[in-house]
Design a protein around this motif. Structure first.
Motif, mmCIF file in Angstrom:
data_model
loop_
_atom_site.group_PDB
_atom_site.id
_atom_site.type_symbol
_atom_site.label_atom_id
_atom_site.label_comp_id
_atom_site.label_asym_id
_atom_site.label_seq_id
_atom_site.Cartn_x
_atom_site.Cartn_y
_atom_site.Cartn_z
ATOM 1 N N UNK A 3 0.832 -1.200 0.000
ATOM 2 C CA UNK A 3 0.000 0.000 0.000
ATOM 3 C C UNK A 3 0.873 1.259 0.000
ATOM 4 N N UNK A 4 1.956 1.239 0.755
ATOM 5 C CA UNK A 4 2.859 2.376 0.782
ATOM 6 C C UNK A 4 3.487 2.604 -0.594
ATOM 7 N N UNK A 5 3.946 1.527 -1.231
ATOM 8 C CA UNK A 5 4.510 1.638 -2.572
ATOM 9 C C UNK A 5 3.459 2.155 -3.554
ATOM 10 N N UNK A 6 2.237 1.693 -3.439
ATOM 11 C CA UNK A 6 1.128 2.109 -4.302
ATOM 12 C C UNK A 6 0.884 3.618 -4.179
ATOM 13 N N UNK A 7 0.813 4.138 -2.955
ATOM 14 C CA UNK A 7 0.585 5.571 -2.749
ATOM 15 C C UNK A 7 1.772 6.413 -3.224
ATOM 16 N N UNK A 8 2.987 5.943 -3.007
ATOM 17 C CA UNK A 8 4.163 6.660 -3.486
ATOM 18 C C UNK A 8 4.195 6.718 -5.014
ATOM 19 N N UNK A 9 3.824 5.617 -5.664
ATOM 20 C CA UNK A 9 3.790 5.593 -7.127
ATOM 21 C C UNK A 9 2.761 6.582 -7.664
ATOM 22 N N UNK A 10 1.565 6.581 -7.118
ATOM 23 C CA UNK A 10 0.530 7.524 -7.574
ATOM 24 C C UNK A 10 0.894 8.970 -7.226
ATOM 25 N N UNK A 11 1.534 9.178 -6.094
ATOM 26 C CA UNK A 11 1.984 10.517 -5.738
ATOM 27 C C UNK A 11 3.016 11.034 -6.729
ATOM 28 N N UNK A 12 3.939 10.181 -7.136
ATOM 29 C CA UNK A 12 4.948 10.580 -8.118
ATOM 30 C C UNK A 12 4.303 10.878 -9.468
ATOM 31 N N UNK A 13 3.330 10.072 -9.867
ATOM 32 C CA UNK A 13 2.642 10.311 -11.146
ATOM 33 C C UNK A 13 1.896 11.635 -11.096
ATOM 34 N N UNK A 14 1.180 11.897 -10.015
ATOM 35 C CA UNK A 14 0.459 13.162 -9.894
ATOM 36 C C UNK A 14 1.408 14.356 -9.872
ATOM 37 N N UNK A 15 2.539 14.204 -9.182
ATOM 38 C CA UNK A 15 3.528 15.280 -9.155
ATOM 39 C C UNK A 15 4.034 15.593 -10.556
ATOM 40 N N UNK A 16 4.370 14.564 -11.317
ATOM 41 C CA UNK A 16 4.883 14.781 -12.670
ATOM 42 C C UNK A 16 3.820 15.400 -13.573
ATOM 43 N N UNK A 17 2.576 14.983 -13.412
ATOM 44 C CA UNK A 17 1.505 15.564 -14.225
ATOM 45 C C UNK A 17 1.298 17.034 -13.890
ATOM 46 N N UNK A 18 1.338 17.379 -12.617
ATOM 47 C CA UNK A 18 1.154 18.777 -12.223
ATOM 48 C C UNK A 18 2.364 19.623 -12.615
ATOM 49 N N UNK A 19 3.524 19.056 -12.601
ATOM 50 C CA UNK A 19 4.740 19.814 -12.911
ATOM 51 C C UNK A 19 4.944 20.001 -14.402
ATOM 52 N N UNK A 20 4.693 18.963 -15.187
ATOM 53 C CA UNK A 20 5.018 19.013 -16.610
ATOM 54 C C UNK A 20 3.816 18.824 -17.524
ATOM 55 N N UNK A 21 2.719 18.345 -17.007
ATOM 56 C CA UNK A 21 1.576 18.027 -17.855
ATOM 57 C C UNK A 21 0.549 19.131 -17.890
#
Length: 117
Positions: A3-21
């Motif tokens: 679950x921790x890995x799952x939340x970290x993965x989605x957090x990283x995806x959201x961060x990249x989308x907000x930063x570059x997308x």
């Protein structure tokens, strides 16, 4: 642990989308344009250089008081910015702007003089 890995993965995806997308405009980033250089001068739609500076003082169209625009309550009507001394004046204007923008001097129709007398 998964679950921790799952939340970290989605957090990283959201961060990249907000930063570059698509969320970059929300974050203040400009999709490939430089931050400090502005738009190119040959771009006919470039409006970055256009700035509107309000006057220091203006007249409240409702009560006629002179107000300082830095402390006034603004409202936009028909592409023009109007400044008001209070929230009440602004609300009165927004309810019926035609009443305050119409010419103040309403003339009565003139009657021709009696030519027979």
């Amino acid at each position: 642990m998964n679950a921790l890995f799952y939340f970290l993965l989605w957090g990283a995806i959201l961060f990249l989308m907000m930063r570059f997308g698509c969320g970059a405009h929300v974050m203040g980033h400009r999709h490939g344009r430089s931050k400090h250089g502005g738009d190119s001068p040959e771009d006919p739609n470039a409006t970055e250089g256009l700035k509107w500076i309000p006057p220091a003082e203006d007249v409240d169209p409702v009560c006629g008081k002179t107000v300082r625009t830095e402390r006034a309550k603004p409202s936009v009507h028909d592409g023009h910015v109007f400044y008001f001394c209070s929230r009440d004046c602004r609300e009165r204007f927004e309810a019926a702007p035609e009443q305050y923008l119409a010419p103040a001097a309403k003339t009565l129709p003139t009657q021709p003089e009696n030519e027979d007398a």
